[in-house]
Design an enzyme around this catalytic site. Structure first.
Site, PDB file in Angstrom:
ATOM      1  N   SER A   1       1.226  -6.844  -2.406  1.00 37.61           N
ATOM      2  CA  SER A   1       2.161  -7.296  -1.379  1.00 37.61           C
ATOM      3  C   SER A   1       3.619  -7.087  -1.776  1.00 37.61           C
ATOM      4  CB  SER A   1       1.921  -8.777  -1.050  1.00 37.61           C
ATOM      5  OG  SER A   1       1.947  -9.565  -2.228  1.00 37.61           O
TER       6      SER A   1
ATOM      7  N   HIS B   1       7.628 -13.045  -4.336  1.00 33.83           N
ATOM      8  CA  HIS B   1       8.019 -12.096  -3.297  1.00 33.83           C
ATOM      9  C   HIS B   1       9.529 -12.172  -3.029  1.00 33.83           C
ATOM     10  CE1 HIS B   1       3.662 -12.769  -2.544  1.00 33.83           C
ATOM     11  NE2 HIS B   1       3.686 -11.465  -2.359  1.00 33.83           N
TER      12      HIS B   1
ATOM     13  N   ASP C   1       7.909 -19.819  -3.355  1.00 39.46           N
ATOM     14  CA  ASP C   1       7.387 -18.508  -3.749  1.00 39.46           C
ATOM     15  C   ASP C   1       8.478 -17.775  -4.529  1.00 39.46           C
ATOM     16  OD1 ASP C   1       6.517 -15.892  -3.974  1.00 39.46           O
ATOM     17  OD2 ASP C   1       5.895 -15.690  -1.885  1.00 39.46           O
TER      18      ASP C   1
END
Length: 415
Positions: A146, A389, A386
């Site tokens: 990702s 990312h 997070d």
């Protein structure tokens, strides 16, 4: 002096032939000139042979290239709210919720206005039209997890604004996403393969995160989708680092063992290297490997005495820094594999420059398990932020500027 009557008659008989010849040559010249012109009537009706608008071949000058002696990965982040960001969330319809931090409620946008400046040279200013010309008739594919998907979306956003709406398309065909610039016959693609080699997590949307099982010597299924792609950009790191060990098979699909992560990573990259050497045509294909995308999970590493993470960070780290979110053992493994390869792979070492950017992660302004965080989860950043990312626009744009710079370096002018 009197001309002989027979000579007069010979000249008269040749005159119509000469006149017709001049007319034929003149007409042909006009047609050819018209065909060469972008404004020609015939061109407007039919276009050129392959259906794309005729343009002069791209020419990359010395000003477009950085000096070979320059290490573009050594430098600093400088504030630039004039020329950055290169696009906005609103201007790019292809961003997923995981990366649209502003839309998801992040109150600041400082992370969008930092430009990477190498110490000994300048990166060329990103030019979407020039990149599309370089890639004309080609496929560019990003392969990985990702984080790599974020780099793919960044690249799409960086080029899509110069393409008319009717001349671009976006398709999701798991495990791939495909953006096409039709006028240039360019395809920018993403392929989900979090370990590069095959695993039980290879479904693009329905994959296991915690129960990881990697087939360290299996890559053929993925490789079929990579064959013949003109520019391949590989990345694989975060999915390996869940625990110090990982369940994997090697030699027999039924023989599941617990491997040390660095050992498993080396075996996987050896399988990838063997595939490259047997499948890549170095004359027609370019291969890049992205280094580790760092994480910023523990604030005490850059702010001693604290007990938080990357949440609420607003500025890059100043001075030297290397966090525990990046593995030197993995980096050494990559270097070893690339050094032994018989085909050329360009290593894009974005780890150190990204290490400074503790401020640019999605934190609580992204997704978890495919859904935006709830109000209660956002109020608990210590458990839900997070720090893996990246927000877009943001750091992955710089990775693509560097990739663009290397594509300029490798481009051969045809005169």
């Amino acid at each position: 002096m009197m001309t002989q009557p027979w000579l007069d008659r010979r000249i008269q008989s040749l005159f119509p032939v000469a006149l017709v010849s001049v007319l034929i040559v003149g007409t042909a010249r006009l047609v050819l000139d018209n065909l060469r012109s972008n404004q020609g009537y015939i061109f407007q009706l039919y276009g050129n042979a392959d259906g794309y608008k005729q343009r002069k071949p791209i020419f990359v000058s010395s000003k477009d290239r950085f000096e070979k002696s320059c290490n573009v990965f050594e430098g600093k982040w400088v504030w630039d709210n004039v020329t950055y960001p290169l696009y906005t969330e609103e201007s790019c319809p292809y961003l997923v919720k995981q990366t649209t931090c502003q839309r998801n409620g992040r109150p600041d946008s400082f992370y969008q206005n930092w430009r990477w400046q190498p110490d000994a040279c300048k990166l060329p200013r990103f030019d979407a039209l020039k990149l599309l010309d370089i890639l004309r008739g080609k496929r560019l594919m990003f392969i990985g997890d990702s984080v790599q998907r974020g780099q793919f979306e960044s690249m799409v956003c960086m080029v899509q604004s110069v393409i008319p709406e009717a001349k671009k398309s976006f398709h999701r065909i798991p495990p791939m996403k495909i953006f096409k610039a039709e006028e240039y016959n360019v395809s920018i693609e993403y392929y989900w393969a979090p370990f590069i080699v095959e695993s039980i997590s290879d479904h693009a949307t329905n994959h296991t995160v915690r129960k990881r099982l990697v087939n360290l010597d299996s890559i053929a299924k993925h490789g079929k989708s990579w064959e013949g792609v003109d520019v391949l950009v590989f990345e694989s790191y975060v999915w390996w680092m869940y625990k110090p060990t990982i369940n994997a098979t090697y030699g027999s699909a039924d023989d599941v063992q617990e491997y040390n992560v660095t050992t498993a990573y080396r075996l996987a990259l050896e399988t990838w290297a063997n595939w490259l050497e047997s499948s890549i045509n170095p004359r027609n294909q370019k291969v890049f490997f992205m280094s580790m995308s760092p994480t910023h999970l523990w604030s005490y590493e850059w702010r001693p005495g604290s007990n938080e993470n990357c949440f609420s960070e607003l500025y890059p780290i100043q001075g030297s820094y290397w966090g525990t979110g990046s593995s030197s053992a993995i980096m050494e493994t990559i270097h070893d594999i690339l050094r032994e390869l018989k085909v050329n792979v360009t290593f894009l070492n974005i780890t150190q420059l990204s290490e400074y950017r503790k401020d640019a992660h999605t934190t609580v302004y992204g997704e978890r398990k495919g859904k935006l965080l709830t109000k209660e989860q956002r109020s608990d950043p210590k458990n839900f932020a997070d720090c893996i990312h990246w927000c877009l626009p943001g750091v992955p744009d710089t990775w693509n500027e560097i990739l663009y710079a290397y594509l300029l370096q490798k481009h051969q002018n045809f005169l």
